[in-house]
Write a protein that holds these residues in place. Structure first.
Motif, mmCIF file in Angstrom:
data_model
loop_
_atom_site.group_PDB
_atom_site.id
_atom_site.type_symbol
_atom_site.label_atom_id
_atom_site.label_comp_id
_atom_site.label_asym_id
_atom_site.label_seq_id
_atom_site.Cartn_x
_atom_site.Cartn_y
_atom_site.Cartn_z
ATOM 1 N N ALA A 1 86.393 -63.127 22.931
ATOM 2 C CA ALA A 1 87.585 -62.281 23.118
ATOM 3 C C ALA A 1 88.836 -63.130 22.871
ATOM 4 C CB ALA A 1 87.606 -61.682 24.515
ATOM 5 N N GLU A 2 89.713 -62.630 22.014
ATOM 6 C CA GLU A 2 90.894 -63.384 21.601
ATOM 7 C C GLU A 2 92.099 -63.078 22.485
ATOM 8 O OE1 GLU A 2 91.557 -62.935 17.416
ATOM 9 O OE2 GLU A 2 89.525 -63.587 16.928
ATOM 10 N N ILE A 3 91.982 -63.478 23.747
ATOM 11 C CA ILE A 3 93.077 -63.352 24.709
ATOM 12 C C ILE A 3 93.116 -64.630 25.534
ATOM 13 C CG2 ILE A 3 93.109 -60.838 24.871
ATOM 14 C CD1 ILE A 3 91.321 -61.056 27.325
ATOM 15 N N SER A 4 94.154 -64.784 26.306
ATOM 16 C CA SER A 4 94.280 -65.993 27.109
ATOM 17 C C SER A 4 93.199 -66.036 28.190
ATOM 18 C CB SER A 4 95.663 -66.049 27.765
ATOM 19 O OG SER A 4 95.729 -65.141 28.847
ATOM 20 N N ASP A 5 92.884 -67.224 28.622
ATOM 21 C CA ASP A 5 91.891 -67.382 29.688
ATOM 22 C C ASP A 5 92.360 -66.694 30.972
ATOM 23 O OD1 ASP A 5 90.143 -68.740 28.068
ATOM 24 O OD2 ASP A 5 90.738 -70.746 28.764
ATOM 25 N N LEU A 6 93.655 -66.682 31.204
ATOM 26 C CA LEU A 6 94.182 -66.010 32.402
ATOM 27 C C LEU A 6 93.930 -64.501 32.328
ATOM 28 C CD1 LEU A 6 97.550 -67.925 32.828
ATOM 29 C CD2 LEU A 6 95.504 -68.123 34.259
ATOM 30 N N THR B 1 88.723 -57.304 22.715
ATOM 31 C CA THR B 1 90.099 -56.827 22.817
ATOM 32 C C THR B 1 90.788 -56.776 21.452
ATOM 33 O OG1 THR B 1 90.930 -59.060 23.205
ATOM 34 C CG2 THR B 1 90.418 -57.733 25.159
ATOM 35 N N LYS B 2 91.772 -55.903 21.368
ATOM 36 C CA LYS B 2 92.668 -55.818 20.210
ATOM 37 C C LYS B 2 94.065 -55.578 20.754
ATOM 38 C CE LYS B 2 89.661 -53.345 16.960
ATOM 39 N NZ LYS B 2 89.586 -52.134 16.146
ATOM 40 N N LEU C 1 91.029 -52.414 25.146
ATOM 41 C CA LEU C 1 89.959 -53.163 25.780
ATOM 42 C C LEU C 1 88.661 -52.397 25.600
ATOM 43 C CD1 LEU C 1 88.783 -55.364 27.683
ATOM 44 C CD2 LEU C 1 89.477 -53.886 29.601
ATOM 45 N N TYR C 2 87.662 -53.072 25.069
ATOM 46 C CA TYR C 2 86.318 -52.513 24.950
ATOM 47 C C TYR C 2 85.455 -53.186 26.007
ATOM 48 C CZ TYR C 2 87.691 -50.874 20.310
ATOM 49 O OH TYR C 2 88.322 -50.253 19.266
ATOM 50 N N LYS D 1 68.309 -56.400 24.962
ATOM 51 C CA LYS D 1 69.485 -56.968 24.290
ATOM 52 C C LYS D 1 70.136 -55.964 23.334
ATOM 53 C CE LYS D 1 69.020 -61.219 25.942
ATOM 54 N NZ LYS D 1 68.536 -61.024 27.294
ATOM 55 N N GLU D 2 70.176 -54.698 23.766
ATOM 56 C CA GLU D 2 70.788 -53.639 22.958
ATOM 57 C C GLU D 2 71.956 -53.010 23.699
ATOM 58 O OE1 GLU D 2 67.914 -50.745 21.795
ATOM 59 O OE2 GLU D 2 66.803 -52.155 20.543
ATOM 60 N N LEU D 3 72.987 -52.705 22.963
ATOM 61 C CA LEU D 3 74.133 -52.016 23.521
ATOM 62 C C LEU D 3 73.706 -50.614 23.963
ATOM 63 C CD1 LEU D 3 77.260 -52.030 23.962
ATOM 64 C CD2 LEU D 3 77.451 -51.030 21.686
ATOM 65 N N VAL D 4 73.979 -50.274 25.241
ATOM 66 C CA VAL D 4 73.602 -48.949 25.738
ATOM 67 C C VAL D 4 74.816 -48.093 26.069
ATOM 68 C CG1 VAL D 4 71.319 -49.622 26.549
ATOM 69 C CG2 VAL D 4 73.274 -49.815 28.104
ATOM 70 N N TRP D 5 75.976 -48.724 26.334
ATOM 71 C CA TRP D 5 77.184 -47.976 26.682
ATOM 72 C C TRP D 5 78.393 -48.799 26.258
ATOM 73 C CZ3 TRP D 5 81.568 -48.654 29.671
ATOM 74 C CH2 TRP D 5 82.283 -47.499 29.991
ATOM 75 N N GLN D 6 79.408 -48.100 25.744
ATOM 76 C CA GLN D 6 80.666 -48.767 25.400
ATOM 77 C C GLN D 6 81.816 -47.883 25.845
ATOM 78 O OE1 GLN D 6 82.183 -49.152 21.220
ATOM 79 N NE2 GLN D 6 82.111 -51.343 21.685
ATOM 80 N N GLY D 7 82.738 -48.495 26.578
ATOM 81 C CA GLY D 7 83.955 -47.805 26.994
ATOM 82 C C GLY D 7 85.143 -48.475 26.353
ATOM 83 N N MET D 8 86.151 -47.676 26.032
ATOM 84 C CA MET D 8 87.333 -48.192 25.366
ATOM 85 C C MET D 8 88.569 -47.611 26.031
ATOM 86 S SD MET D 8 88.690 -47.198 21.608
ATOM 87 C CE MET D 8 89.469 -45.741 22.267
#
Length: 180
Positions: free
Chosen positions: A51-56, A88-89, A130-131, A140-147
């Motif tokens: 994820a390309e955001i700050s550690d904070l 994140t975007k 935020l995803y 190891k399969e994606l079962v749910w995604q919220g955005m």
């Protein structure tokens, strides 16, 4: 005439305040999965590290997710049913509002003696998406995604509160309502 000059400012302020408080959410899920089987979770470090955001901000997001997962009855585990990852975007929105109500003349409409160009108001807002991915730990399969997409808080004192709101609204969509 003063009312005409002040009204656009209040209208702009009202639009700005209402746009800051809303979070647009959506979710998607695997319809073949029984979500009642999941009781524990852990964070998926390889996904979170990307994820390309700050550690904070990562810490703020993970704290909010942890709080919401516990509120939903999940326990954090070394041997979890679900792995939680984030992505994140961010976008910067620039809005230009043109106000041509200044000048000479009276009343509404065009008048040949009307003079003046009015003024422009420029508003910049950062908007983030935020995803939250929930991955079946065994398969190891994606079962749910919220955005969730919302205006971001720039004030440090408001960041955690805003992130909590975004995460809460995203995870309100979990578990999905299964159509029978």
């Amino acid at each position: 005439m003063k009312v005409l000059k002040i009204t656009p400012v209040f209208l702009l302020l009202a639009i700005l305040l209402t746009s800051c408080s809303s979070v647009r959410v959506a979710s998607d899920y695997d319809r073949e999965v029984n979500f009642n089987q999941y009781e524990s979770y852990a964070f998926f470090k390889p996904g979170i590290d990307k994820a390309e955001i700050s550690d904070l901000d990562k810490k703020r997001i993970l704290r909010a997710i942890e709080s919401e997962m516990q509120r939903k009855g999940f326990t954090k585990s070394e041997n979890p049913d679900l792995l939680v990852s984030i992505f994140t975007k961010t976008n910067e929105n620039i809005n230009i509002y043109q106000n041509n109500m200044m000048g000479w003349g009276y009343g509404w409409g065009w008048h040949p003696w009307y003079w003046g160009s009015g003024f422009n108001t420029v508003n910049r807002t950062s908007e983030g998406t935020l995803y939250i991915d929930l991955i079946d730990a065994e398969g190891k399969e994606l079962v749910w995604q919220g955005m969730g997409t919302a205006a971001l808080a720039s004030n440090v004192n408001k960041k955690q509160e805003r992130i909590n709101e975004i995460v809460r609204e995203i995870l309100e969509k979990y578990p999905p309502e299964m159509n029978k």
